[in-house]
Design an enzyme around this catalytic site. Structure first.
Site, PDB file in Angstrom:
ATOM      1  N   HIS A   1      43.091  45.311  32.233  1.00  0.00           N
ATOM      2  CA  HIS A   1      42.705  45.524  30.975  1.00  0.00           C
ATOM      3  C   HIS A   1      43.153  46.930  30.012  1.00  0.00           C
ATOM      4  CE1 HIS A   1      39.397  42.420  31.753  1.00  0.00           C
ATOM      5  NE2 HIS A   1      40.458  41.740  31.222  1.00  0.00           N
TER       6      HIS A   1
ATOM      7  N   ARG B   1      49.371  37.693  33.352  1.00  0.00           N
ATOM      8  CA  ARG B   1      49.536  38.038  34.725  1.00  0.00           C
ATOM      9  C   ARG B   1      50.541  36.972  35.320  1.00  0.00           C
ATOM     10  NH1 ARG B   1      43.018  37.498  35.322  1.00  0.00           N
ATOM     11  NH2 ARG B   1      43.654  35.975  33.832  1.00  0.00           N
TER      12      ARG B   1
HETATM   13  P1  ADP Z   1      39.500  36.006  27.780  1.00  0.00           P
HETATM   14  O1  ADP Z   1      38.130  35.416  28.229  1.00  0.00           O
HETATM   15  O2  ADP Z   1      39.913  35.987  26.409  1.00  0.00           O
HETATM   16  O3  ADP Z   1      40.676  35.205  28.817  1.00  0.00           O
HETATM   17  P2  ADP Z   1      39.518  38.306  29.512  1.00  0.00           P
HETATM   18  O4  ADP Z   1      38.494  39.446  29.099  1.00  0.00           O
HETATM   19  O5  ADP Z   1      39.364  37.656  30.782  1.00  0.00           O
HETATM   20  O6  ADP Z   1      39.464  37.672  27.967  1.00  0.00           O
HETATM   21  O7  ADP Z   1      40.852  39.126  29.061  1.00  0.00           O
HETATM   22  C1  ADP Z   1      41.506  39.493  28.136  1.00  0.00           C
HETATM   23  C2  ADP Z   1      42.932  39.629  27.956  1.00  0.00           C
HETATM   24  O8  ADP Z   1      43.077  40.510  29.184  1.00  0.00           O
HETATM   25  C3  ADP Z   1      43.552  38.130  28.329  1.00  0.00           C
HETATM   26  O9  ADP Z   1      44.677  38.411  27.477  1.00  0.00           O
HETATM   27  C4  ADP Z   1      43.831  38.456  29.749  1.00  0.00           C
HETATM   28  O10 ADP Z   1      45.177  37.632  30.144  1.00  0.00           O
HETATM   29  C5  ADP Z   1      44.312  39.767  30.036  1.00  0.00           C
HETATM   30  N1  ADP Z   1      43.898  40.228  31.522  1.00  0.00           N
HETATM   31  C6  ADP Z   1      43.170  39.718  32.286  1.00  0.00           C
HETATM   32  N2  ADP Z   1      43.487  40.263  33.378  1.00  0.00           N
HETATM   33  C7  ADP Z   1      44.422  40.901  33.329  1.00  0.00           C
HETATM   34  C8  ADP Z   1      45.153  41.813  34.392  1.00  0.00           C
HETATM   35  N3  ADP Z   1      44.865  41.869  35.643  1.00  0.00           N
HETATM   36  N4  ADP Z   1      46.038  42.726  33.950  1.00  0.00           N
HETATM   37  C9  ADP Z   1      46.428  42.631  32.432  1.00  0.00           C
HETATM   38  N5  ADP Z   1      45.940  41.885  31.659  1.00  0.00           N
HETATM   39  C10 ADP Z   1      45.016  41.035  32.032  1.00  0.00           C
END
Ligand code: ADP
Length: 159
Positions: free
Chosen positions: A17, A90
């Site tokens: 993130h 991802r």
């Molecule tokens: P949500 O519950 O909205 O899916 P997350 O907190 O799991 O939210 O993720 C927020 C954003 O970050 C989403 O767009 C997700 O795809 C992205 N994300 C999750 N894991 C990763 C990662 N390893 N690298 C980059 N982006 C990620």
């Protein structure tokens, strides 16, 4: 001024993130990382904790602000004057859900575009849920999270 919102559950925020936030901050004048108050998934950390951990992780980036929100992401984006919603992608497995979400948001708010950034290779396998499982089982998570998040996960699973 070009403003983008980066919404998510961030339960908790991890280096994948942070990487997306850093890169998006380079593309927009201001990035607002927005912690979604009430996702349908079961949460480990409450909103105040997720907010504090996100602030500890990205608060030092000049043009990044961290808030929490409830309700529709597009309503929050409109209130902030954001022109774009940033999401991280991802693998192809993310694509189906993210494209559905993007099209839904576009139908609700045609003036706001969704910008997907492809995850950096070293974080492509990282997810908050796997991270929590490894932490719960006592595995080393130091390469995947900022120090504040590592401490919070350790405290949570020690108690
Ligand atoms: P949500 O519950 O909205 O899916 P997350 O907190 O799991 O939210 O993720 C927020 C954003 O970050 C989403 O767009 C997700 O795809 C992205 N994300 C999750 N894991 C990763 C990662 N390893 N690298 C980059 N982006 C990620």
């Amino acid at each position: 001024m070009h403003v983008a919102i980066y919404p998510g559950s961030f339960d908790p925020i991890h280096n994948g993130h942070v990487d997306i936030a850093q890169r998006a901050a380079g593309l927009f004048d201001q990035l607002v990382l927005a912690v979604y108050d009430t996702p349908s998934k079961k949460l480990l950390f409450d909103t105040a904790q997720r907010l504090a951990l996100a602030r500890a992780a990205v608060g030092t980036i000049d043009n990044v602000r961290v808030i929490s929100y409830r309700g529709l992401t597009v309503d929050c984006a409109r209130e902030l004057g954001a022109q774009a919603i940033v999401r991280g992608l991802r693998a192809t497995s993310d694509y189906e859900y993210e494209s559905q979400l993007a099209l839904t948001n576009k139908a609700l708010a045609p003036e706001i575009d969704v910008v997907c950034l492809i995850t950096s290779l070293q974080y492509a396998y990282l997810s908050s849920s796997i991270l929590k499982e490894v932490a719960m089982l006592g595995g080393d998570i130091s390469a995947w999270v900022p120090p504040a998040v590592q401490g919070a996960l350790q405290n949570r699973f020690q108690s």
